[in-house]
Design a protein around this motif. Structure first.
Motif, PDB file in Angstrom:
ATOM      1  N   ALA A 147       0.829  -1.208   0.000  1.00  0.00           N
ATOM      2  CA  ALA A 147       0.000   0.000   0.000  1.00  0.00           C
ATOM      3  C   ALA A 147       0.865   1.261   0.000  1.00  0.00           C
ATOM      4  CB  ALA A 147      -0.925  -0.013   1.216  1.00  0.00           C
ATOM      5  N   LYS A 148       1.946   1.228   0.765  1.00  0.00           N
ATOM      6  CA  LYS A 148       2.846   2.371   0.825  1.00  0.00           C
ATOM      7  C   LYS A 148       3.493   2.629  -0.536  1.00  0.00           C
ATOM      8  CE  LYS A 148       6.888   4.155   3.303  1.00  0.00           C
ATOM      9  NZ  LYS A 148       7.927   3.887   4.336  1.00  0.00           N
ATOM     10  N   ALA A 149       3.862   1.549  -1.252  1.00  0.00           N
ATOM     11  CA  ALA A 149       4.493   1.696  -2.564  1.00  0.00           C
ATOM     12  C   ALA A 149       3.518   2.270  -3.587  1.00  0.00           C
ATOM     13  CB  ALA A 149       5.031   0.349  -3.037  1.00  0.00           C
ATOM     14  N   LYS A 150       2.256   1.870  -3.504  1.00  0.00           N
ATOM     15  CA  LYS A 150       1.260   2.401  -4.433  1.00  0.00           C
ATOM     16  C   LYS A 150       1.005   3.885  -4.168  1.00  0.00           C
ATOM     17  CE  LYS A 150      -1.343  -1.840  -5.453  1.00  0.00           C
ATOM     18  NZ  LYS A 150      -2.653  -2.523  -5.347  1.00  0.00           N
ATOM     19  N   MET A 151       0.971   4.242  -2.893  1.00  0.00           N
ATOM     20  CA  MET A 151       0.688   5.628  -2.515  1.00  0.00           C
ATOM     21  C   MET A 151       1.888   6.534  -2.775  1.00  0.00           C
ATOM     22  SD  MET A 151      -1.625   7.661  -1.204  1.00  0.00           S
ATOM     23  CE  MET A 151      -2.738   6.503  -0.368  1.00  0.00           C
ATOM     24  N   ALA A 152       3.065   6.079  -2.401  1.00  0.00           N
ATOM     25  CA  ALA A 152       4.278   6.904  -2.511  1.00  0.00           C
ATOM     26  C   ALA A 152       5.466   6.001  -2.807  1.00  0.00           C
ATOM     27  CB  ALA A 152       4.506   7.694  -1.229  1.00  0.00           C
ATOM     28  N   PRO A 153       5.712   5.676  -4.088  1.00  0.00           N
ATOM     29  CA  PRO A 153       6.840   4.802  -4.438  1.00  0.00           C
ATOM     30  C   PRO A 153       8.168   5.416  -3.994  1.00  0.00           C
ATOM     31  CG  PRO A 153       5.388   5.141  -6.324  1.00  0.00           C
ATOM     32  CD  PRO A 153       4.965   6.111  -5.274  1.00  0.00           C
ATOM     33  N   HIS A 154       9.144   4.563  -3.783  1.00  0.00           N
ATOM     34  CA  HIS A 154      10.504   5.015  -3.494  1.00  0.00           C
ATOM     35  C   HIS A 154      10.912   6.052  -4.537  1.00  0.00           C
ATOM     36  CE1 HIS A 154      14.934   4.774  -3.500  1.00  0.00           C
ATOM     37  NE2 HIS A 154      14.820   4.391  -2.232  1.00  0.00           N
ATOM     38  N   LEU A 155      11.606   7.101  -4.097  1.00  0.00           N
ATOM     39  CA  LEU A 155      11.903   8.245  -4.944  1.00  0.00           C
ATOM     40  C   LEU A 155      12.593   7.832  -6.248  1.00  0.00           C
ATOM     41  CD1 LEU A 155      11.768  11.325  -5.158  1.00  0.00           C
ATOM     42  CD2 LEU A 155      14.003  11.438  -4.032  1.00  0.00           C
ATOM     43  N   PHE A 156      13.496   6.860  -6.173  1.00  0.00           N
ATOM     44  CA  PHE A 156      14.218   6.416  -7.376  1.00  0.00           C
ATOM     45  C   PHE A 156      13.255   5.964  -8.457  1.00  0.00           C
ATOM     46  CE2 PHE A 156      17.963   4.830  -9.554  1.00  0.00           C
ATOM     47  CZ  PHE A 156      17.480   3.768 -10.308  1.00  0.00           C
ATOM     48  N   TRP A 157      12.284   5.121  -8.068  1.00  0.00           N
ATOM     49  CA  TRP A 157      11.321   4.602  -9.043  1.00  0.00           C
ATOM     50  C   TRP A 157      10.228   5.627  -9.347  1.00  0.00           C
ATOM     51  CZ3 TRP A 157      13.759   0.950 -11.176  1.00  0.00           C
ATOM     52  CH2 TRP A 157      14.540   0.053 -10.438  1.00  0.00           C
ATOM     53  N   ALA A 158       9.881   6.451  -8.362  1.00  0.00           N
ATOM     54  CA  ALA A 158       8.836   7.458  -8.566  1.00  0.00           C
ATOM     55  C   ALA A 158       9.227   8.422  -9.683  1.00  0.00           C
ATOM     56  CB  ALA A 158       8.596   8.232  -7.265  1.00  0.00           C
ATOM     57  N   LYS A 159      10.492   8.820  -9.725  1.00  0.00           N
ATOM     58  CA  LYS A 159      10.943   9.735 -10.773  1.00  0.00           C
ATOM     59  C   LYS A 159      10.835   9.096 -12.152  1.00  0.00           C
ATOM     60  CE  LYS A 159      12.143  13.360  -8.361  1.00  0.00           C
ATOM     61  NZ  LYS A 159      11.434  14.654  -8.562  1.00  0.00           N
ATOM     62  N   LYS A 160      11.176   7.818 -12.253  1.00  0.00           N
ATOM     63  CA  LYS A 160      11.089   7.122 -13.540  1.00  0.00           C
ATOM     64  C   LYS A 160       9.623   6.954 -13.957  1.00  0.00           C
ATOM     65  CE  LYS A 160      15.479   4.635 -13.083  1.00  0.00           C
ATOM     66  NZ  LYS A 160      16.116   5.276 -14.243  1.00  0.00           N
ATOM     67  N   ILE A 161       8.767   6.617 -13.006  1.00  0.00           N
ATOM     68  CA  ILE A 161       7.342   6.464 -13.314  1.00  0.00           C
ATOM     69  C   ILE A 161       6.766   7.801 -13.770  1.00  0.00           C
ATOM     70  CG2 ILE A 161       5.077   5.986 -12.289  1.00  0.00           C
ATOM     71  CD1 ILE A 161       6.520   3.987 -10.400  1.00  0.00           C
ATOM     72  N   GLU A 162       7.122   8.872 -13.066  1.00  0.00           N
ATOM     73  CA  GLU A 162       6.637  10.206 -13.427  1.00  0.00           C
ATOM     74  C   GLU A 162       7.091  10.595 -14.830  1.00  0.00           C
ATOM     75  OE1 GLU A 162       8.116  13.226 -10.861  1.00  0.00           O
ATOM     76  OE2 GLU A 162       6.953  14.839 -11.776  1.00  0.00           O
ATOM     77  N   PHE A 163       8.335  10.292 -15.160  1.00  0.00           N
ATOM     78  CA  PHE A 163       8.860  10.608 -16.494  1.00  0.00           C
ATOM     79  C   PHE A 163       8.069   9.887 -17.582  1.00  0.00           C
ATOM     80  CE2 PHE A 163      11.929  11.637 -19.700  1.00  0.00           C
ATOM     81  CZ  PHE A 163      12.012  10.508 -20.504  1.00  0.00           C
ATOM     82  N   MET A 164       7.805   8.584 -17.371  1.00  0.00           N
ATOM     83  CA  MET A 164       7.068   7.818 -18.379  1.00  0.00           C
ATOM     84  C   MET A 164       5.650   8.344 -18.556  1.00  0.00           C
ATOM     85  SD  MET A 164       8.206   3.816 -18.052  1.00  0.00           S
ATOM     86  CE  MET A 164       8.059   3.720 -16.279  1.00  0.00           C
ATOM     87  N   LYS A 165       5.006   8.686 -17.449  1.00  0.00           N
ATOM     88  CA  LYS A 165       3.632   9.189 -17.534  1.00  0.00           C
ATOM     89  C   LYS A 165       3.577  10.528 -18.259  1.00  0.00           C
ATOM     90  CE  LYS A 165       1.650   6.779 -13.558  1.00  0.00           C
ATOM     91  NZ  LYS A 165       1.025   6.909 -12.209  1.00  0.00           N
ATOM     92  N   LYS A 166       4.562  11.397 -18.010  1.00  0.00           N
ATOM     93  CA  LYS A 166       4.599  12.679 -18.704  1.00  0.00           C
ATOM     94  C   LYS A 166       4.843  12.497 -20.199  1.00  0.00           C
ATOM     95  CE  LYS A 166       6.065  15.736 -14.934  1.00  0.00           C
ATOM     96  NZ  LYS A 166       7.145  16.625 -14.427  1.00  0.00           N
ATOM     97  N   LYS A 167       5.746  11.585 -20.510  1.00  0.00           N
ATOM     98  CA  LYS A 167       6.048  11.358 -21.919  1.00  0.00           C
ATOM     99  C   LYS A 167       4.857  10.723 -22.632  1.00  0.00           C
ATOM    100  CE  LYS A 167       9.816  10.347 -24.919  1.00  0.00           C
ATOM    101  NZ  LYS A 167      11.265  10.354 -25.000  1.00  0.00           N
ATOM    102  N   LEU A 168       4.184   9.821 -21.943  1.00  0.00           N
ATOM    103  CA  LEU A 168       3.019   9.163 -22.521  1.00  0.00           C
ATOM    104  C   LEU A 168       1.885  10.165 -22.729  1.00  0.00           C
ATOM    105  CD1 LEU A 168       2.224   6.279 -23.384  1.00  0.00           C
ATOM    106  CD2 LEU A 168       1.214   5.960 -21.127  1.00  0.00           C
ATOM    107  N   GLY A 169       1.768  11.135 -21.831  1.00  0.00           N
ATOM    108  CA  GLY A 169       0.712  12.136 -21.942  1.00  0.00           C
ATOM    109  C   GLY A 169       1.068  13.311 -22.822  1.00  0.00           C
ATOM    110  N   GLY A 170       2.269  13.288 -23.411  1.00  0.00           N
ATOM    111  CA  GLY A 170       2.658  14.355 -24.318  1.00  0.00           C
ATOM    112  C   GLY A 170       3.148  15.612 -23.627  1.00  0.00           C
TER     113      GLY A 170
END
Length: 536
Positions: free
Chosen positions: A511-534
């Motif tokens: 639950a903690k990972a879904k709510m607030a992933p570790h910063l290392f992975w959170a940055k990568k996830i955020e990058f992919m979502k931004k790129k996917l959303g244009g």
């Protein structure tokens, strides 16, 4: 219903005689791994089976011009198929041998199979020759030269249980592999320093064997690898992709022409393998302008060295690779575990890599087949040998470092969990300065460790969230096999944590990972979502 094309109208009829066929009974071949320059059926004329020679050369030429069949496959139709069937007909085993393909019936093929089994009683040789001829028969039927229904002509399963009688080479044991890679590494250093004692073919073979050991590519695509095959991985910075061409048959069917499609295959290769491949490109670069047009785009170029042709530029072939492999093993006095000279082949390297992947996947055959690029049944039948080493090793998800062994032991935190030695671990640089950064590969590394704290599990489930995000990012069809592999890692994480740790702790960490992933992975996830959303 669409009108079917009549191939009889396209090809010359052979019922009107065989005048002026000498010029059309040979086919000049393009460059091919089998190093054949020509298919020549003139040798079969005048023995009473001219129709077989002429009609076969017509269909082989048509398939070659169509471009959907590899040259090696078509050579096999003639060299491994027709040649042995003609020898069978000339041997007098049949009272009334079929003078034309249209006279062929099931009884003839059953006798041919028996003849092959007597002549080649061991291994898969008889089956291979029959399979080549069977494929030729199917094509002759599809082009109208056999009028009978092929279901009534071809014997059902003439080689039952053939796999049990086939003595395929085993993968290397870990000891054999270590000795081999140590020898190849010493040769690589010598090549780099310019004091390698072997010839050009051996030097290129060393680089090719290392590339094969790091990528698992099949023999023909590896030999035919183009100079622009290496491309960046779309997401993982520590990996590159090798783009190779592999031809795959859909399987012979009695009512459709057997097609062999060309696939662009991507094989991942780590940066150390990339450095070796780049070395091969560097060494062969000056030879490109001197090479013939048909091989100038290949990677594995070298000067022939043969008397009278020292300056001729050639490329590695299966035959040259066999000679060089033997020379490498003899020069380093490499032995197998029984004390015999080591038998080095690309197929053994591929099977060894596949066995290693079997370990890292926890024995999930579907995971292994998706990584290696073939069907699960092919992997199970031809690559994964359950030798004693694999059975004893067991291959667990966390490698050497089990949770119960690590409680109380100092483990260095990493983004996916922990590591027992980030400086000198399995994938670390081992220079005493730089810590390992191969986080994408932690789950398959024997140095990976997880002690079951909330923080450790949070990092592991954060990595799982990253895997989900990656799957959503790469949704196109060409990534289907890769997505299957990612899903298997997701399942492995769920299965492992549910078996090893307290359920409440696991739920809390998830639950903690879904709510607030570790910063290392959170940055990568955020990058992919931004790129996917244009956004970027």
């Amino acid at each position: 219903m669409a009108r079917q094309k009549s191939y009889k109208a396209v090809l010359h009829s052979v019922t009107k005689g065989f005048e002026a066929v000498e010029d059309n009974i040979r086919i000049d071949l393009p460059r091919n791994p089998r190093n054949h320059r020509q298919i020549d059926h003139s040798q079969y004329l005048g023995a009473g089976f001219d129709a077989w020679a002429i009609q076969s050369i017509y269909v082989i030429r048509a398939l070659l011009q169509g471009g959907n069949f590899s040259v090696s496959t078509l050579i096999g139709y003639s060299v491994n198929g027709l040649r042995f069937f003609i020898a069978f007909l000339l041997g007098g085993a049949l009272d009334s041998p079929p003078a034309t393909p249209n006279n062929l019936d099931k009884r003839h093929l059953e006798r041919f199979v028996s003849w092959l089994k007597l002549k080649y009683p061991n291994g898969s040789t008889a089956k291979n020759y029959y399979t080549s001829f069977k494929s030729l028969v199917i094509v002759l039927g599809e082009y109208g030269f056999i009028e009978a229904d092929l279901k009534d002509v071809l014997p059902p399963n003439p080689f039952p249980n053939n796999a049990k009688n086939t003595n395929d080479a085993d993968p290397f044991s870990m000891g054999e592999m270590q000795r081999l890679l140590s020898a190849l590494k010493s040769d690589l250093i010598a090549i780099h320093k310019g004091n390698f004692v072997g010839n050009g073919a051996e030097a290129m073979s060393v680089l090719l064997f290392i590339t094969a050991a790091r990528s698992g590519i099949n023999t023909t695509p590896l030999l035919e690898m183009a100079r622009d095959a290496l491309v960046p991985h779309p997401f993982v910075p520590n990996l590159r992709l090798i783009n190779t061409i592999k031809r795959r048959g859909k399987g012979a069917q009695s009512k459709t022409i057997r097609q062999t499609n060309l696939f662009d295959e991507y094989n991942t290769i780590p940066l150390d393998g990339v450095a070796v491949l780049n070395k091969a490109l560097e060494i062969s670069k000056p030879l490109v302008a001197l090479a013939s047009e048909e091989i100038s785009s290949y990677v594995w170029l070298y000067r022939s060295g043969q008397q009278g042709g020292e300056n001729k530029i050639v490329t590695l072939t299966g035959g040259a690779l066999y000679v060089c492999a033997k020379s490498i093993c003899e020069r380093h006095t490499l032995q197998d575990d029984q004390g015999e000279r080591l038998n080095l082949t690309l197929s053994r390297l591929r099977k060894t890599m596949e066995s290693r992947l079997w370990k890292l996947s926890g024995g999930d055959i579907l995971e292994v087949s998706s990584v290696m690029g073939h069907s699960p049944s092919v992997a199970d039948n031809h690559y994964l040998r359950m030798n004693d080493e694999i059975k004893a090793d067991g291959a667990t998800f966390v490698g050497e470092a089990f949770p119960d062994k690590l409680r109380g032991i100092d483990v260095t935190p990493t983004p996916p969990g922990g590591c027992k030695d980030t400086l000198y671990g399995n994938k670390a640089p081992k220079d005493g300065v730089n810590h390992c950064a191969e986080f994408i590969h932690c789950l398959g590394c024997p140095s990976y460790a997880i002690v079951g704290t909330l923080e450790d599990l949070h990092r592991l489930f954060s990595y799982q969230q990253f895997l989900y995000a990656e799957i959503e990012y790469f949704l196109t069809d060409e990534w289907e096999s890769w997505r299957k592999r990612q899903y298997s890692y997701i399942r492995l994480i769920d299965d492992f944590t549910s078996r090893k740790f307290n359920g409440d702790l696991v739920s809390q960490a998830r639950a903690k990972a879904k709510m607030a992933p570790h910063l290392f992975w959170a940055k990568k996830i955020e990058f992919m979502k931004k790129k996917l959303g244009g956004v970027i």
